[in-house]
Design a protein around this motif. Sequence first.
Motif, PDB file in Angstrom:
ATOM      1  N   VAL A  42       0.930   8.412   0.414  1.00  0.00           N
ATOM      2  CA  VAL A  42       0.631   8.043   1.791  1.00  0.00           C
ATOM      3  C   VAL A  42       0.101   9.212   2.611  1.00  0.00           C
ATOM      4  N   ILE A  65       5.117   5.579   8.885  1.00  0.00           N
ATOM      5  CA  ILE A  65       4.598   5.280   7.544  1.00  0.00           C
ATOM      6  C   ILE A  65       4.862   3.827   7.185  1.00  0.00           C
ATOM      7  N   MET A  69       2.129   0.817   6.408  1.00  0.00           N
ATOM      8  CA  MET A  69       2.129   0.117   5.133  1.00  0.00           C
ATOM      9  C   MET A  69       2.271  -1.399   5.323  1.00  0.00           C
TER      10      MET A  69
END
Length: 71
Positions: A42, A65, A69
């Motif tokens: 990532v 994050i 996602m």
Amino acid sequence: MKLLHKTSAISFYMIHSGFAAFKRRIREELGTTTSEINLDDVLNDDDLYSYYRNGDSPDYVVAAIAGCMAD
């Protein structure tokens, strides 16, 4: 010409050991999520270091994050 600032060995150690702990904490938090997100897939270290330098908490980075996602 810009002069380089001298950094003592102890401050260099403190900066990098703090970043290593920050990165380890984020990796642990991502590992406990249900989706098992791999941090290296990532973010690279440069992007992660910018979060660290801004003083963002590991929980904030994990939420950012996970939010990216989910999109």
